[in-house]
Design a protein around this motif. Structure first.
Motif, PDB file in Angstrom:
ATOM      1  N   ILE A 235       0.841  -1.191   0.000  1.00  0.00           N
ATOM      2  CA  ILE A 235       0.000   0.000   0.000  1.00  0.00           C
ATOM      3  C   ILE A 235       0.880   1.247   0.000  1.00  0.00           C
ATOM      4  O   ILE A 235       1.605   1.509   0.961  1.00  0.00           O
ATOM      5  CB  ILE A 235      -0.923   0.014   1.237  1.00  0.00           C
ATOM      6  CG1 ILE A 235      -1.611  -1.353   1.408  1.00  0.00           C
ATOM      7  CG2 ILE A 235      -1.953   1.123   1.133  1.00  0.00           C
ATOM      8  CD1 ILE A 235      -2.330  -1.525   2.730  1.00  0.00           C
ATOM      9  N   ASP A 303      -6.612   5.569  -0.424  1.00  0.00           N
ATOM     10  CA  ASP A 303      -6.248   4.257   0.136  1.00  0.00           C
ATOM     11  C   ASP A 303      -7.180   3.832   1.265  1.00  0.00           C
ATOM     12  O   ASP A 303      -7.616   2.683   1.328  1.00  0.00           O
ATOM     13  CB  ASP A 303      -4.805   4.284   0.662  1.00  0.00           C
ATOM     14  CG  ASP A 303      -3.810   4.684  -0.397  1.00  0.00           C
ATOM     15  OD1 ASP A 303      -3.342   3.802  -1.122  1.00  0.00           O
ATOM     16  OD2 ASP A 303      -3.516   5.890  -0.507  1.00  0.00           O
ATOM     17  N   LEU A 307      -9.565   0.603   1.765  1.00  0.00           N
ATOM     18  CA  LEU A 307      -9.427  -0.345   2.878  1.00  0.00           C
ATOM     19  C   LEU A 307     -10.705  -0.422   3.699  1.00  0.00           C
ATOM     20  O   LEU A 307     -11.072  -1.499   4.189  1.00  0.00           O
ATOM     21  CB  LEU A 307      -8.249   0.062   3.763  1.00  0.00           C
ATOM     22  CG  LEU A 307      -6.855  -0.087   3.142  1.00  0.00           C
ATOM     23  CD1 LEU A 307      -5.788   0.319   4.140  1.00  0.00           C
ATOM     24  CD2 LEU A 307      -6.610  -1.495   2.643  1.00  0.00           C
ATOM     25  N   TYR A 375      -8.223 -11.428   1.017  1.00  0.00           N
ATOM     26  CA  TYR A 375      -7.914 -11.247   2.434  1.00  0.00           C
ATOM     27  C   TYR A 375      -8.595 -12.309   3.294  1.00  0.00           C
ATOM     28  O   TYR A 375      -7.975 -12.879   4.201  1.00  0.00           O
ATOM     29  CB  TYR A 375      -8.341  -9.848   2.894  1.00  0.00           C
ATOM     30  CG  TYR A 375      -8.059  -9.603   4.354  1.00  0.00           C
ATOM     31  CD1 TYR A 375      -6.768  -9.361   4.800  1.00  0.00           C
ATOM     32  CD2 TYR A 375      -9.084  -9.649   5.298  1.00  0.00           C
ATOM     33  CE1 TYR A 375      -6.488  -9.158   6.149  1.00  0.00           C
ATOM     34  CE2 TYR A 375      -8.820  -9.446   6.647  1.00  0.00           C
ATOM     35  CZ  TYR A 375      -7.525  -9.206   7.054  1.00  0.00           C
ATOM     36  OH  TYR A 375      -7.252  -9.020   8.389  1.00  0.00           O
ATOM     37  N   ALA A 383       0.913  -6.732   5.593  1.00  0.00           N
ATOM     38  CA  ALA A 383       0.573  -5.446   4.991  1.00  0.00           C
ATOM     39  C   ALA A 383       1.817  -4.564   4.992  1.00  0.00           C
ATOM     40  O   ALA A 383       2.324  -4.199   6.061  1.00  0.00           O
ATOM     41  CB  ALA A 383      -0.563  -4.772   5.746  1.00  0.00           C
ATOM     42  N   TYR A 385       3.617  -1.018   3.780  1.00  0.00           N
ATOM     43  CA  TYR A 385       3.249   0.331   3.350  1.00  0.00           C
ATOM     44  C   TYR A 385       4.458   1.254   3.375  1.00  0.00           C
ATOM     45  O   TYR A 385       5.469   0.977   4.015  1.00  0.00           O
ATOM     46  CB  TYR A 385       2.122   0.906   4.213  1.00  0.00           C
ATOM     47  CG  TYR A 385       2.497   1.227   5.649  1.00  0.00           C
ATOM     48  CD1 TYR A 385       3.021   2.478   5.985  1.00  0.00           C
ATOM     49  CD2 TYR A 385       2.307   0.303   6.672  1.00  0.00           C
ATOM     50  CE1 TYR A 385       3.356   2.786   7.286  1.00  0.00           C
ATOM     51  CE2 TYR A 385       2.629   0.612   7.978  1.00  0.00           C
ATOM     52  CZ  TYR A 385       3.159   1.852   8.287  1.00  0.00           C
ATOM     53  OH  TYR A 385       3.495   2.164   9.581  1.00  0.00           O
ATOM     54  N   GLN A 401      -5.345   2.498  10.296  1.00  0.00           N
ATOM     55  CA  GLN A 401      -6.382   1.739   9.594  1.00  0.00           C
ATOM     56  C   GLN A 401      -5.811   0.460   8.975  1.00  0.00           C
ATOM     57  O   GLN A 401      -6.503  -0.554   8.857  1.00  0.00           O
ATOM     58  CB  GLN A 401      -7.047   2.596   8.520  1.00  0.00           C
ATOM     59  CG  GLN A 401      -7.752   3.821   9.063  1.00  0.00           C
ATOM     60  CD  GLN A 401      -8.544   3.534  10.333  1.00  0.00           C
ATOM     61  OE1 GLN A 401      -9.503   2.759  10.302  1.00  0.00           O
ATOM     62  NE2 GLN A 401      -8.146   4.146  11.446  1.00  0.00           N
ATOM     63  N   ILE A 402      -4.553   0.501   8.572  1.00  0.00           N
ATOM     64  CA  ILE A 402      -3.906  -0.726   8.087  1.00  0.00           C
ATOM     65  C   ILE A 402      -3.835  -1.749   9.211  1.00  0.00           C
ATOM     66  O   ILE A 402      -4.089  -2.944   9.018  1.00  0.00           O
ATOM     67  CB  ILE A 402      -2.511  -0.395   7.519  1.00  0.00           C
ATOM     68  CG1 ILE A 402      -2.658   0.452   6.252  1.00  0.00           C
ATOM     69  CG2 ILE A 402      -1.724  -1.673   7.230  1.00  0.00           C
ATOM     70  CD1 ILE A 402      -1.352   0.956   5.693  1.00  0.00           C
ATOM     71  N   LEU A 405      -7.232  -3.390   9.703  1.00  0.00           N
ATOM     72  CA  LEU A 405      -7.469  -4.471   8.733  1.00  0.00           C
ATOM     73  C   LEU A 405      -6.827  -5.768   9.212  1.00  0.00           C
ATOM     74  O   LEU A 405      -7.446  -6.840   9.178  1.00  0.00           O
ATOM     75  CB  LEU A 405      -6.924  -4.070   7.365  1.00  0.00           C
ATOM     76  CG  LEU A 405      -6.960  -5.166   6.280  1.00  0.00           C
ATOM     77  CD1 LEU A 405      -8.394  -5.494   5.895  1.00  0.00           C
ATOM     78  CD2 LEU A 405      -6.159  -4.735   5.057  1.00  0.00           C
TER      79      LEU A 405
END
Length: 780
Positions: A235, A303, A307, A375, A383, A385, A401-402, A405
């Protein structure tokens, strides 16, 4: 409004135009890596005149008995091969080992005013700095100065300050653990926590956001986890340019059938297909491997909307499964035992409308559904980023927020799963571990006081944004830069340059000539330091330094190349020399630490006993050792003692601009660039050759503005602070980029980035989403 008339506060900056070179566009069809990477590596060594020496150095790079790559912070594998370097790492080494050098004769030939008219690319191509220099205002030239006299000048200016907080101590991410530790000790013994550093400009949202979520501001994965993952999400990160050795793991995962999901506004070659230079069969057959199984071209700033769409589908699937009596999709045991705040988080996701998700993300629902399916089917997800996530007005919230998830299915604290922020420079994470932090924790300061016998300052100091504010206000008087090219890396560089020229003293500890030496205070010093590849001898004994990579592995690095000048000094020696001259009677024997870096490591162990026990012994282990990471054991050092689901209000990562014709500018590196260092004027993966004044645009956006390929355009920031920011001279290039988005190279676009346009929680400049107007440039 500024305190000056609008006309005086305006900025028009042509950003050097890189010697006014006109970029040429040509298709480049091969995959990332492959023969193109090998040819580029050989070319870089040849152009710097170090084909033989450089080749030998590359064989020692990223090996236990050699030196650590001076480029990115991607970790080394446990079982190294002969070739543990990438194309960009090879360019970084060629750049260090260059036969070119900047002598006193060079400075005698060129005034500072003359040099300031040259491009950044030209400046760094002049070669290595070889002796300390002092600016002479009478001749507008740098003249040689003895090391002792340089240290005395620094001490005199620091002691003349009315308050220690009038000094700013900047740190680059290439600084070793040992140098960083002594640097923070020097500054704190002097009396300040002013530590603007490169983390402030890239991954500070990670350092702020992750501790609130999981209790630590670092990756929870190690390299071995990539071989165990069932899915990998990337990401806002372009590994082909920023961390090419990561492609080895993605190549392996793809060939093993592991789905790789990419969220990125631009199509990037390395995220599409890659040929591994270490794979003989793939090279011999001109083969390639697909990387992304789902390439989600989100709008700039879209993004989190995407998500949230994925998480909404996961929650809906879990609700449906529970109604049917099937197994839950969520890891309910993990959520119950290890997390806090799930219900409020879930309510926010459920209340978010699909119309808003699709509008802000720019993705079709069908693609979001495919991503959610990947997922939910994966037992272990990583994940990854980068700055496409952190450099937004809500960058800290983006990071969290990642984590949300991952928490839904227990994807932290088990093999093959976790969060993986990809840091930039090779020891930027280690510098923060060593205490380069304007907001130090009380526990760290307590240990520092116990070990060194003084009470460190407790008040928070300056990050980059606050340091520049202090310079503008006349409150900062001295700037010391331990590496880096501060004036080119920061936002609003016209304003920043004006502020820095008002300082009493600027000190640059550097390996190569750069813009920071030409934008200086009334007094200025250039202090040449050893590079990562240089042999470091202190008191007749060879020294090793240590670094920490993006996954918390700490390992030794030992230079193997004879320095080109005996006037170069190590960063440790320079820091200790400044400290000895400034604080000779303050109870710390700086000279003794400079003679033996093992003594520094012993003190690091005393200050951080839990992390660095037996430090000097453990770095003898090939590959080094891993710093303890509690979330890997599902231990959460947060106030709730759990991992926290944290809310993101709405969907917009950046404030919405009322102007419907606005585009969102994202800054980019070229493939021949590392941070502010430009290796060449080419960017072959994007089909650009011979120039950097390029704007990558969606074809629909070009048509709407009457812009043809190759047309000259100008970009103006849409800001409300009364200061005009306009950069012209860009050539428009059609590119596969999401509609409403535009990309252009950093640092040429830094004049467009207001200092006030930064993440609200961390202060990191929001360089990945600048609202701009784009138009044809008039002939006048």
């Amino acid at each position: 409004m500024t305190d000056r008339p609008f006309s005086e506060a305006s900025q028009t900056d042509n950003a050097d135009h890189e010697d006014r070179d006109v970029p040429q566009f040509a298709p480049y069809s091969p995959p990332a890596g492959g023969w193109g990477a090998l040819h580029a590596t050989a070319k870089a060594l040849r152009e710097q005149g170090v084909l033989v020496k450089g080749s030998a150095a590359l064989l020692a790079m990223n090996h236990p008995e050699g030196f650590d790559c001076p480029g990115c912070a991607w970790p080394d594998p446990r079982h190294t091969s002969s070739f543990e370097f990438c194309e960009n790492g090879a360019k970084a080494v060629a750049w260090e080992l260059t036969r070119n050098h900047v002598t006193r004769e060079f400075f005698a030939t060129h005034t500072v005013s003359e040099l300031d008219r040259q491009s950044d690319y030209w400046l760094e191509q002049q070669g290595r700095l070889v002796e300390p220099m002092r600016y002479d205002p009478a001749t507008d030239r740098y003249l040689p100065i003895d090391w002792a006299d340089a240290f005395a000048l620094i001490a005199r200016e620091l002691k003349a300050l009315d308050d220690p907080n009038e000094a700013e101590f900047y740190t680059s991410g290439r600084t070793s653990n040992e140098a960083a530790f002594m640097y923070q000790l020097f500054a704190r013994r002097f009396g300040t926590n002013n530590f603007p550093d490169c983390s402030n400009m890239c991954h500070e949202p990670t350092s702020v956001g992750l501790p609130a979520s999981i209790g630590i501001g670092k990756a929870t994965v190690i390299l071995d986890d990539f071989a165990r993952a069932d899915a990998i999400f990337i990401i806002g990160q372009n590994p082909g340019t920023n961390s090419p050795r990561m492609l080895t793991e993605l190549h392996r995962a793809s060939r093993a059938g592991v789905p790789i999901v990419v969220f990125n506004p631009l199509r990037e070659r390395a995220l599409e297909r890659f040929a591994a230079p270490q794979n003989p069969l793939e090279m011999a057959t001109f083969g390639e491997t697909r990387i992304a199984s789902e390439y989600c071209q989100v709008r700039v700033g879209g993004d989190i909307a995407a998500l949230k769409g994925v998480m909404k589908l996961v929650l809906e699937a879990n609700d449906a499964a529970m109604r049917k009596g099937d197994l839950p999709v969520l890891d309910l045991d993990f959520i119950a035992e290890h997390t806090h705040g799930f219900e409020a988080f879930a309510a926010d996701i459920r209340a978010t409308s699909w119309d808003d998700i699709l509008r802000v993300s720019g993705l079709p629902r069908e693609q979001i559904e495919r991503v959610a399916d990947i997922y939910m089917k994966a037992r272990a997800v990583i994940a990854v980023y980068g700055m496409g996530i952190t450099q937004h007005r809500l960058g800290t919230d983006n990071v969290q927020q990642i984590v949300n998830l991952l928490l839904l299915r227990g994807n932290i604290g088990k093999p093959g799963a976790g969060v993986c922020p990809v840091r930039g420079h090779s020891n930027v994470q280690g510098d923060r571990t060593m205490g380069i932090d304007e907001k130090p924790k009380p526990e760290f300061l307590d240990r520092l006081q116990k070990v060194f016998g003084f009470d460190p300052p407790r008040a928070h100091g300056h990050n980059v944004v606050k340091a520049l504010g202090a310079m503008r206000a006349g409150q900062a008087k001295v700037f010391i830069g331990l590496g880096g090219n501060f004036v080119r890396a920061v936002p609003d560089w016209t304003m920043a340059a004006e502020a820095m020229r008002g300082l009493r003293l600027t000190v640059a500890v550097s390996t190569k000539l750069n813009r920071g030496h030409l934008v200086h205070g009334k007094e200025a010093l250039i202090l040449p330091c050893l590079a990562r590849s240089d042999i470091d001898i202190q008191a007749g004994i060879g020294q090793a330094i240590t670094v920490e990579d993006s996954m918390s592995m700490v390992h030794a690095s030992t230079g193997i190349i004879e320095p080109m000048s005996n006037q170069m000094r190590s960063e440790v020696a320079i820091v200790c020399g400044m400290a000895q001259a400034t604080l000779p009677d303050h109870g710390i024997d700086w000279a003794e630490y400079a003679k033996d870096y093992g003594r520094i490591r012993s003190k690091i162990e005393e200050v951080f006993p839990a992390l660095f026990a037996d430090f000097n012994l453990r770095i003898r282990t090939p590959g080094g050792f891993h710093l303890y990471n509690p979330p890997r054991d599902r231990i959460w050092e947060t106030p709730s003692r759990r991992a926290n689901f944290l809310l993101f209000s709405g969907l917009d990562e950046d404030p919405v601009v009322a102007d419907p014709s606005a585009l969102q500018l994202t800054t980019l590196r070229s493939h021949d660039q590392y941070n502010t260092t430009i290796y060449s004027l080419d960017d072959r993966y994007r089909g650009v050759f011979g120039g950097r004044m390029v704007a990558f645009m969606n074809e629909d956006d070009m048509k709407a503005r009457g812009i043809a390929e190759g047309a000259m355009i100008e970009i103006e920031t849409l800001s409300a602070d009364g200061r005009r920011r306009l950069v012209g001279g860009f050539r428009a290039k059609p590119h596969s980029i999401s509609k409403g988005s535009i990309g252009a190279y950093y640092p040429e676009t830094n004049p467009l980035l207001p200092l006030s346009h930064h993440d609200e929680k961390s202060g990191t400049p929001a360089a990945k989403s600048i609202p701009v107007a784009v138009r044809l440039q008039s002939a006048a």
